[in-house]
Scaffold this motif. Structure first.
Motif, PDB file in Angstrom:
ATOM      1  N   LEU A   1      79.715 -10.109 -13.106  1.00 43.83           N
ATOM      2  CA  LEU A   1      80.287  -9.079 -12.229  1.00 43.83           C
ATOM      3  C   LEU A   1      80.025  -9.415 -10.770  1.00 43.83           C
ATOM      4  CD1 LEU A   1      81.649  -6.343 -11.776  1.00 43.83           C
ATOM      5  CD2 LEU A   1      79.402  -5.253 -12.109  1.00 43.83           C
ATOM      6  N   LEU A   2      78.829  -9.916 -10.479  1.00 46.75           N
ATOM      7  CA  LEU A   2      78.482 -10.312  -9.116  1.00 46.75           C
ATOM      8  C   LEU A   2      79.451 -11.374  -8.587  1.00 46.75           C
ATOM      9  CD1 LEU A   2      76.489 -10.329  -6.698  1.00 46.75           C
ATOM     10  CD2 LEU A   2      75.165 -12.042  -7.956  1.00 46.75           C
ATOM     11  N   LEU A   3      79.711 -12.365  -9.423  1.00 47.73           N
ATOM     12  CA  LEU A   3      80.602 -13.446  -9.003  1.00 47.73           C
ATOM     13  C   LEU A   3      82.036 -12.954  -8.820  1.00 47.73           C
ATOM     14  CD1 LEU A   3      79.284 -16.343 -11.273  1.00 47.73           C
ATOM     15  CD2 LEU A   3      78.679 -15.818  -8.915  1.00 47.73           C
ATOM     16  N   VAL A   4      82.488 -12.091  -9.713  1.00 46.51           N
ATOM     17  CA  VAL A   4      83.846 -11.548  -9.598  1.00 46.51           C
ATOM     18  C   VAL A   4      83.979 -10.728  -8.309  1.00 46.51           C
ATOM     19  CG1 VAL A   4      85.491  -9.911 -10.588  1.00 46.51           C
ATOM     20  CG2 VAL A   4      84.316 -11.550 -12.068  1.00 46.51           C
ATOM     21  N   MET A   5      82.978  -9.935  -7.998  1.00 44.76           N
ATOM     22  CA  MET A   5      83.030  -9.104  -6.786  1.00 44.76           C
ATOM     23  C   MET A   5      83.079  -9.962  -5.532  1.00 44.76           C
ATOM     24  SD  MET A   5      80.324  -6.082  -7.801  1.00 44.76           S
ATOM     25  CE  MET A   5      80.517  -5.173  -6.257  1.00 44.76           C
TER      26      MET A   5
ATOM     27  N   PHE B   1      75.897  -8.887   0.252  1.00 47.16           N
ATOM     28  CA  PHE B   1      74.855  -7.863   0.279  1.00 47.16           C
ATOM     29  C   PHE B   1      75.266  -6.640  -0.537  1.00 47.16           C
ATOM     30  CE2 PHE B   1      73.842  -3.837   2.545  1.00 47.16           C
ATOM     31  CZ  PHE B   1      72.524  -3.711   2.137  1.00 47.16           C
ATOM     32  N   VAL B   2      76.483  -6.165  -0.307  1.00 48.99           N
ATOM     33  CA  VAL B   2      76.978  -4.987  -1.034  1.00 48.99           C
ATOM     34  C   VAL B   2      77.105  -5.308  -2.521  1.00 48.99           C
ATOM     35  CG1 VAL B   2      78.902  -3.369  -1.266  1.00 48.99           C
ATOM     36  CG2 VAL B   2      78.183  -4.137   1.001  1.00 48.99           C
TER      37      VAL B   2
ATOM     38  N   VAL C   1      75.404  -4.458  -8.045  1.00 47.66           N
ATOM     39  CA  VAL C   1      75.104  -5.021  -9.364  1.00 47.66           C
ATOM     40  C   VAL C   1      73.666  -4.720  -9.764  1.00 47.66           C
ATOM     41  CG1 VAL C   1      74.841  -7.172 -10.652  1.00 47.66           C
ATOM     42  CG2 VAL C   1      76.861  -6.800  -9.237  1.00 47.66           C
ATOM     43  N   SER C   2      72.747  -4.760  -8.814  1.00 45.53           N
ATOM     44  CA  SER C   2      71.346  -4.464  -9.121  1.00 45.53           C
ATOM     45  C   SER C   2      71.191  -3.051  -9.678  1.00 45.53           C
ATOM     46  CB  SER C   2      70.485  -4.630  -7.866  1.00 45.53           C
ATOM     47  OG  SER C   2      70.510  -5.954  -7.391  1.00 45.53           O
ATOM     48  N   ILE C   3      71.872  -2.091  -9.038  1.00 43.14           N
ATOM     49  CA  ILE C   3      71.786  -0.699  -9.501  1.00 43.14           C
ATOM     50  C   ILE C   3      72.410  -0.557 -10.885  1.00 43.14           C
ATOM     51  CG2 ILE C   3      72.568   1.660  -9.038  1.00 43.14           C
ATOM     52  CD1 ILE C   3      72.411   0.948  -6.033  1.00 43.14           C
TER      53      ILE C   3
ATOM     54  N   ALA D   1      67.503  -9.545   1.346  1.00 41.02           N
ATOM     55  CA  ALA D   1      66.930  -8.284   0.882  1.00 41.02           C
ATOM     56  C   ALA D   1      67.551  -7.844  -0.438  1.00 41.02           C
ATOM     57  CB  ALA D   1      67.135  -7.200   1.943  1.00 41.02           C
ATOM     58  N   ALA D   2      68.873  -7.920  -0.518  1.00 38.64           N
ATOM     59  CA  ALA D   2      69.558  -7.527  -1.757  1.00 38.64           C
ATOM     60  C   ALA D   2      69.206  -8.468  -2.896  1.00 38.64           C
ATOM     61  CB  ALA D   2      71.070  -7.498  -1.529  1.00 38.64           C
ATOM     62  N   GLY D   3      69.036  -9.743  -2.576  1.00 46.90           N
ATOM     63  CA  GLY D   3      68.591 -10.683  -3.604  1.00 46.90           C
ATOM     64  C   GLY D   3      67.218 -10.323  -4.132  1.00 46.90           C
ATOM     65  N   GLY D   4      66.352  -9.847  -3.234  1.00 43.59           N
ATOM     66  CA  GLY D   4      65.033  -9.382  -3.666  1.00 43.59           C
ATOM     67  C   GLY D   4      65.124  -8.174  -4.574  1.00 43.59           C
ATOM     68  N   VAL D   5      66.067  -7.289  -4.297  1.00 36.44           N
ATOM     69  CA  VAL D   5      66.307  -6.125  -5.160  1.00 36.44           C
ATOM     70  C   VAL D   5      66.737  -6.578  -6.552  1.00 36.44           C
ATOM     71  CG1 VAL D   5      67.762  -4.100  -5.518  1.00 36.44           C
ATOM     72  CG2 VAL D   5      66.873  -4.610  -3.241  1.00 36.44           C
TER      73      VAL D   5
END
Length: 488
Positions: free
Chosen positions: A39-43, A52-53, A58-60, A349-353
């Motif tokens: 999903l991350l790659l598709v987005m 970042f978004v 995806v993390s959530i 930061a998002a990668g850390g999440v």
């Protein structure tokens, strides 16, 4: 103490460890992880959503799917931001300021002129490759390419050749350093996820990048035997270059005037100073007993934050003060270095999440247990995952941070030594070097400024970065053997 603050402190100390409400099986957890990455790659690729978004979203979703209680989801998010940014934000910011000072002072051009004079006009490609190696340590890849473009254009006009003849080997080694050598954001973020030693990473990765510089020059020289189409817009720009009066030698600002660029020795000193300080501290902490007071001194002196802060202070006195920049102008330069890295910091930061969610959900543990049963060597897996993510979504930083998050449990529970963890981080870094193509912003920077068609960019730049990535991993595997990784 204020009763309210005291109550909050007690509650924080007694807060239970966050864990999923329901423990899911390994197959389901791995399916959730795979779906999340897909999903991350598709987005990012298909819908062009900012990394970042996409990472945060995806993390959530992964946290919810993995049965982390809803009341704890954003606690995991904030913890992921804090743990990652606390380790890398200052490094990235200070590195950007140092690079900006060197860039604005005309130091890049000074280095180029120096190496060209030493090696001769016929060895301009060698000179620019050497300059690229040094400049890439404190300066971001895209910035370094753009700053050196006037030099490439000038030499291309003099020699009446395509800019790629001079620019390709230089760009290759610059990207290799960008993905593998601190203080660049991707490798620093990966080190932060694993708790790796920045000094060890710098020592090993710089050693590996030296032969990669020679390889970049050799491979590019073979590719450059062919003639490439030069796009008309770039040809027009090349025709405008070649005059020394067009080389930027000072800061343009109120009351400022162009002055002679700083001497190349000074720029080399400013680039080498933080690296030497970090390495000195690293050697000290490895050789001095932890019970000794000198151990604390070595750890303090070699701290990357302090080393870069000292380098920025030196650049202030040796560049700004000596060149009589006003405090206002110097402040503008410092501030100008920060906006370009804002998006990088947000992605980190998002990668850390994402990494934090993978750990709390148990996905990281499930992945590490699965890898143990498959018998896939961790070092090879780290390289392959990073390479695949890099090819799919383009960003080296995202590829490094995501791979580190996926493998964090396997590394933390593997009983690896600090040197072995450093080598694993470097393997991830070199994985993000290969297959730079249309999904990569750096690909478009190279294609645009060197006047290549997309097809020629794929034939040259994509192939060169992939060869360098594979060679970097091969040398990293040698380092893995030397640090006892085969017996780990």
């Amino acid at each position: 103490m204020n009763p309210l603050i005291n109550s909050l402190m007690v509650r924080a100390a007694d807060a239970p460890v966050i864990k999923p409400a329901v423990e899911l099986g390994t197959p389901l957890l791995l399916t959730i992880a795979a779906a999340g990455v897909a999903l991350l790659l598709v987005m990012i690729i298909r819908f062009k959503i900012q990394a970042f978004v996409a990472l945060l979203t995806v993390s959530i979703l992964v946290a919810v799917a993995a049965q982390i209680p809803l009341k704890d989801v954003f606690t995991v998010v904030s913890n992921g931001v804090g743990s990652t940014m606390g380790k890398v934000a200052l490094l990235i910011a200070l590195g950007a300021v140092l690079g900006r000072m060197i860039e604005v002072s005309g130091g890049v051009q000074s280095l180029a002129d120096h190496f060209t004079a030493k090696l001769g006009a016929k060895r301009v490609a060698v000179a620019l490759t050497a300059v690229g190696f040094l400049v890439a340590i404190p300066v971001f890849f895209e910035v370094g390419i753009i700053v050196l473009v006037p030099i490439v254009y000038a030499f291309s006009k003099i020699a009446n050749v395509h800019p790629v003849k001079f620019g390709l080997p230089m760009a290759g080694i610059m990207l290799a350093i960008h993905v593998a050598v601190p203080p660049h954001p991707g490798i620093v973020a990966g080190a932060g996820v694993f708790g790796a030693d920045i000094g060890l990473i710098a020592l090993i990765s710089l050693t590996i990048c030296v032969p990669l510089g020679f390889l970049s020059y050799w491979v590019a020289s073979i590719m450059n035997r062919k003639d490439y189409e030069l796009l008309p817009a770039v040809k027009a720009q090349v025709d405008e270059f070649g005059s020394a009066s067009l080389v930027h030698v000072g800061h343009d600002g109120p009351g400022a005037q162009a002055v002679a660029p700083p001497r190349p020795g000074l720029i080399i000193f400013l680039i080498a100073a933080p690296i030497s300080q970090i390495l000195l501290g690293t050697v000290g902490t490895l050789t001095i007993s932890k019970d000794s007071a000198w151990y604390g001194v070595a750890a303090f002196v070699g701290n990357p934050f302090f080393a870069l802060l000292v380098a920025v202070a030196l650049s202030f006195f040796l560049l700004a003060v000596r060149r009589q920049w006003s405090l206002k102008e110097t402040g503008e330069i410092f501030e100008g270095a920060l906006p370009p890295i804002a998006s990088i910091l947000m992605v980190v930061a998002a990668g850390g999440v994402f990494g934090g969610v993978l750990q709390v959900s148990g996905i990281g543990k499930a992945l590490s247990e699965t890898l143990d049963t498959l018998g896939v060597p961790l070092l090879l897996l780290a390289f392959i995952i990073s390479l695949a993510l890099r090819a799919a979504q383009g960003s080296a930083t995202v590829a490094i941070v995501t791979t580190a998050g996926l493998l964090s449990s396997a590394v933390s529970g593997g009983g690896y030594t600090p040197a072995q963890i450093a080598v694993i981080v470097i393997a991830i870094g070199f994985g993000s070097l290969g297959l730079s193509h249309v999904t990569d912003a750096g690909f478009w920077v190279v294609v645009r400024y060197y006047g290549l068609t997309v097809a020629d960019g794929l034939r040259t730049w994509t192939v060169l970065t992939t060869i360098l990535g594979l060679a970097g991993f091969a040398l990293t595997f040698v380092a893995w053997i030397l640090v006892g990784g085969l017996s780990a």
